[in-house]
Design a protein around this motif. Structure first.
Motif, short mmCIF file in Angstrom:
data_model
loop_
_atom_site.label_atom_id
_atom_site.label_comp_id
_atom_site.label_asym_id
_atom_site.label_seq_id
_atom_site.Cartn_x
_atom_site.Cartn_y
_atom_site.Cartn_z
N ALA A 265 0.86 -1.18 0.00
CA ALA A 265 0.00 0.00 0.00
C ALA A 265 0.90 1.23 0.00
CB ALA A 265 -0.91 0.00 1.23
N PHE A 266 0.63 2.18 -0.90
CA PHE A 266 1.49 3.36 -1.00
C PHE A 266 0.74 4.48 -1.69
CE2 PHE A 266 1.96 0.79 -4.72
CZ PHE A 266 2.15 1.64 -5.78
N ASN A 267 1.28 5.67 -1.59
CA ASN A 267 0.73 6.83 -2.29
C ASN A 267 1.67 7.21 -3.44
OD1 ASN A 267 -1.39 7.09 -0.44
ND2 ASN A 267 -0.15 8.37 0.93
N HIS A 268 1.09 7.55 -4.58
CA HIS A 268 1.90 8.02 -5.70
C HIS A 268 1.66 9.51 -5.87
CE1 HIS A 268 4.20 7.72 -9.41
NE2 HIS A 268 3.30 8.51 -9.97
N LEU A 269 2.74 10.29 -5.83
CA LEU A 269 2.63 11.74 -5.93
C LEU A 269 2.15 12.18 -7.30
CD1 LEU A 269 5.89 12.87 -4.04
CD2 LEU A 269 3.54 12.72 -3.16
N LEU A 270 1.30 13.20 -7.31
CA LEU A 270 0.75 13.73 -8.54
C LEU A 270 1.00 15.22 -8.64
CD1 LEU A 270 -2.78 12.01 -8.53
CD2 LEU A 270 -0.76 11.30 -9.85
N HIS A 271 0.97 15.73 -9.88
CA HIS A 271 1.00 17.17 -10.09
C HIS A 271 -0.38 17.73 -9.75
CE1 HIS A 271 4.92 17.08 -12.17
NE2 HIS A 271 4.48 15.96 -12.72
N ARG A 272 -0.41 18.75 -8.95
CA ARG A 272 -1.69 19.34 -8.55
C ARG A 272 -2.41 19.91 -9.76
NH1 ARG A 272 -2.26 20.53 -3.02
NH2 ARG A 272 -0.39 20.01 -1.77
N ASN A 273 -3.71 19.83 -9.72
CA ASN A 273 -4.57 20.44 -10.74
C ASN A 273 -4.33 19.90 -12.15
OD1 ASN A 273 -5.63 22.15 -8.67
ND2 ASN A 273 -3.86 23.54 -8.96
N LYS A 274 -3.75 18.72 -12.25
CA LYS A 274 -3.57 18.06 -13.54
C LYS A 274 -4.35 16.75 -13.52
CE LYS A 274 -0.57 20.78 -15.72
NZ LYS A 274 0.80 20.30 -16.04
N LYS A 275 -5.21 16.56 -14.52
CA LYS A 275 -6.00 15.34 -14.52
C LYS A 275 -5.13 14.14 -14.87
CE LYS A 275 -7.91 14.84 -19.22
NZ LYS A 275 -7.68 13.40 -19.36
N VAL A 276 -5.50 12.99 -14.35
CA VAL A 276 -4.77 11.76 -14.61
C VAL A 276 -5.29 11.14 -15.90
CG1 VAL A 276 -4.23 9.44 -13.78
CG2 VAL A 276 -4.37 11.35 -12.16
N ASP A 277 -4.41 11.01 -16.90
CA ASP A 277 -4.80 10.38 -18.16
C ASP A 277 -4.99 8.88 -17.99
OD1 ASP A 277 -4.80 12.78 -19.49
OD2 ASP A 277 -2.78 12.54 -20.32
N PHE A 278 -4.05 8.24 -17.29
CA PHE A 278 -4.21 6.81 -17.01
C PHE A 278 -3.24 6.37 -15.92
CE2 PHE A 278 -1.02 6.91 -20.46
CZ PHE A 278 0.01 6.17 -19.88
N ILE A 279 -3.63 5.29 -15.26
CA ILE A 279 -2.76 4.56 -14.34
C ILE A 279 -2.88 3.10 -14.72
CG2 ILE A 279 -2.27 3.89 -11.96
CD1 ILE A 279 -3.48 6.50 -11.02
N GLU A 280 -1.78 2.47 -15.11
CA GLU A 280 -1.80 1.07 -15.54
C GLU A 280 -0.74 0.29 -14.75
OE1 GLU A 280 -3.82 -0.40 -17.62
OE2 GLU A 280 -4.86 1.35 -18.44
N GLN A 281 -1.04 -0.98 -14.50
CA GLN A 281 -0.12 -1.84 -13.77
C GLN A 281 0.31 -3.00 -14.65
OE1 GLN A 281 0.88 -1.51 -10.48
NE2 GLN A 281 2.13 -3.34 -10.49
N PHE A 282 1.61 -3.27 -14.70
CA PHE A 282 2.15 -4.41 -15.42
C PHE A 282 3.18 -5.06 -14.52
CE2 PHE A 282 5.39 -6.45 -17.94
CZ PHE A 282 4.69 -7.14 -18.92
N ASN A 283 2.81 -6.19 -13.91
CA ASN A 283 3.69 -6.84 -12.94
C ASN A 283 4.18 -5.82 -11.92
OD1 ASN A 283 3.21 -9.24 -14.26
ND2 ASN A 283 5.11 -9.18 -15.44
N GLU A 284 5.50 -5.64 -11.82
CA GLU A 284 6.01 -4.70 -10.81
C GLU A 284 6.09 -3.27 -11.31
OE1 GLU A 284 9.50 -6.04 -13.24
OE2 GLU A 284 7.72 -6.98 -12.33
N LYS A 285 5.70 -3.03 -12.55
CA LYS A 285 5.79 -1.69 -13.12
C LYS A 285 4.45 -0.96 -13.08
CE LYS A 285 10.09 -2.35 -14.44
NZ LYS A 285 11.23 -1.65 -13.81
#
Length: 452
Positions: A265-285
């Motif tokens: 479980a972790f948090n991934h830092l984001l740029h403020r006020n920028k929409k997320v285009d996608f988040i994808e998971q591939f094994n450990e990546k």
């Protein structure tokens, strides 16, 4: 390739791996130029690529039109509620299993054809108000799963049914049984079939509960109840839970697909006020892309982060992960590219133009070894069926653009399509690796068999 196929409720099938529950005759040179549109593209990075390419050329070199099947039922259906089922519509999905070819039309009618007898066996719609949305062949128990909506339910809920291939071969499509009857799969609920892990993921929006079932026997394994979960992505062995984002980060959890145990479980830092285009998971990546920002590739094991310039990697319309080759395909503006997880462009098919800008996984086929992609695409005039530098493309024309045109066909004297006619407006494609046959469906509801 992609791990799962997600289906959601809608009166009409939608494209892509996710289908949700929503509310409401020619000259010979002409023939050659049409045939060449169906080609392949090698996507393997293995050392024996040249040998593989030569082998593939031989495999497809003498492909020719063998048979034609029709999904349209001239007798029509008795229910006036579903009068649209009586109309001839395009083929939107093809699945083959055990010498049976299943073809699903845009109207919601699904037909099964025998390759052995070269005839239509039956229609899979077992109820007069049933509109089939999608198909899934479950190799674990040799059965076909149909996902449907019903007029009696105002097409609002997904219903799943499993029917053994043997029953369908006997012309008994009603011998199947219902699946996931306890689940309320109304919008925005969905069901996702995960062939790689042998699991089924359902989401009941009514109570915000995700459930994981065993694809072998459909027993429920565990559930996830958290209203803050925004999305779930499946990868071999694991699931990625994406929670509602905070202003500067998005909470993530990685779970074991087998028992739901939280692995990280972790948090991934984001740029403020920028929409997320996608988040994808591939094994450990973990792949994260925000609007007008670089692509981030995070190794969740050691938190190592690398970035790919936003000018090099622009947000694609779709992904296909190639798990065997540790690569992934991206589709954007009719173009396809292959990337590795070091953020390097492996192959850019500059000579490969997709037929339609939107990627639809019903319109392409990637072999089980994930080294060949078979598709319908735009091709240069000097290409032929199996050119060594093949111009294959993972897309087929969406017939909505030609819906207003005449549906009459110019048939041969035997009532069958010519090669040129069979290759016009292809809307679905499937490759049977065991029989080495390609099945294509077109906007007239016809299915054509290409074999050597």
């Amino acid at each position: 390739m992609e791990v799962g196929r997600r289906i959601s409720a809608s009166p009409r099938p939608c494209s892509g791996r996710r289908i949700l529950a929503k509310k409401k005759r020619a000259r010979s040179d002409g023939i050659v130029n049409s045939v060449k549109k169906l080609q392949r593209r090698e996507i393997s990075s293995k050392r024996d690529r040249v040998f593989g390419l030569s082998n593939a050329q031989e495999r497809f070199r003498n492909m020719h039109l063998k048979e034609e099947y029709d999904t349209h039922d001239p007798k029509g259906h008795s229910s006036p509620v579903l009068s649209f089922l009586m109309k001839r519509t395009r083929v939107i999905e093809i699945v083959a299993a055990r010498d049976i070819v299943f073809a699903l039309a845009h109207s919601g009618v699904c037909a099964a054809f025998s390759r052995e007898k070269n005839e239509r066996i039956c229609f899979l719609n077992v109820s007069p108000d049933e509109v089939i949305r999608s198909l899934f062949y479950n190799k674990n128990n040799d059965s076909l799963i149909t996902v449907s909506v019903y007029a009696s339910d105002n097409f609002s809920s997904l219903k799943c049914r499993s029917t053994r291939i043997e029953y369908i071969r006997r012309g008994q499509p009603d011998a199947g049984f219902s699946l996931f009857e306890s689940e309320s799969l109304k919008w925005p609920g969905f069901v996702e079939f995960d062939d790689v892990n042998g699991k089924v993921l359902t989401y009941s929006a009514q109570d915000s509960i995700y459930k994981v079932f065993d694809l072998k026997n459909y027993t429920m394994l565990y559930s996830i109840s958290d209203k803050h979960v925004q999305e779930i992505k499946i990868s071999p062995g694991i699931m990625l839970l994406i929670f509602n984002r905070a202003s500067s980060h998005v909470p993530l959890k990685i779970l074991s697909i087998e028992d739901g145990t939280v692995l990280k479980a972790f948090n991934h830092l984001l740029h403020r006020n920028k929409k997320v285009d996608f988040i994808e998971q591939f094994n450990e990546k973990l792949l994260v892309k925000q609007e007008n920002e670089n692509l981030q590739i995070l190794d969740v094991r050691n938190a190592e982060l690398m970035e790919v310039s936003k000018t090099e990697f622009m947000t694609p319309s779709a992904f296909i992960f190639l798990y065997e080759n540790q690569l992934f395909l991206t589709f954007r503006n009719r173009n396809v590219a292959v990337w590795n997880f070091r953020g390097e462009l492996v192959t850019s098919f500059e000579d490969h133009l997709l037929w339609h800008p939107d990627c639809n996984t019903n319109n392409i086929y990637i072999t089980s070894d994930q080294d060949l992609i078979i598709s319908y695409c735009k091709a240069d005039s000097d290409d032929h069926w199996m050119e060594a530098n093949g111009n294959g493309g993972p897309k087929v024309d969406d017939c909505d653009s030609s819906a207003g045109s005449s549906s009459k066909r110019s048939n041969s004297s035997l009532g069958r399509s010519t090669v040129a006619e069979a290759l016009e407006d292809i809307t679905a494609l499937f490759y049977d690796e065991e029989r080495n046959e390609i099945y294509t469906g077109n906007r007239h509801g016809l299915v054509h068999v290409w074999s050597n």
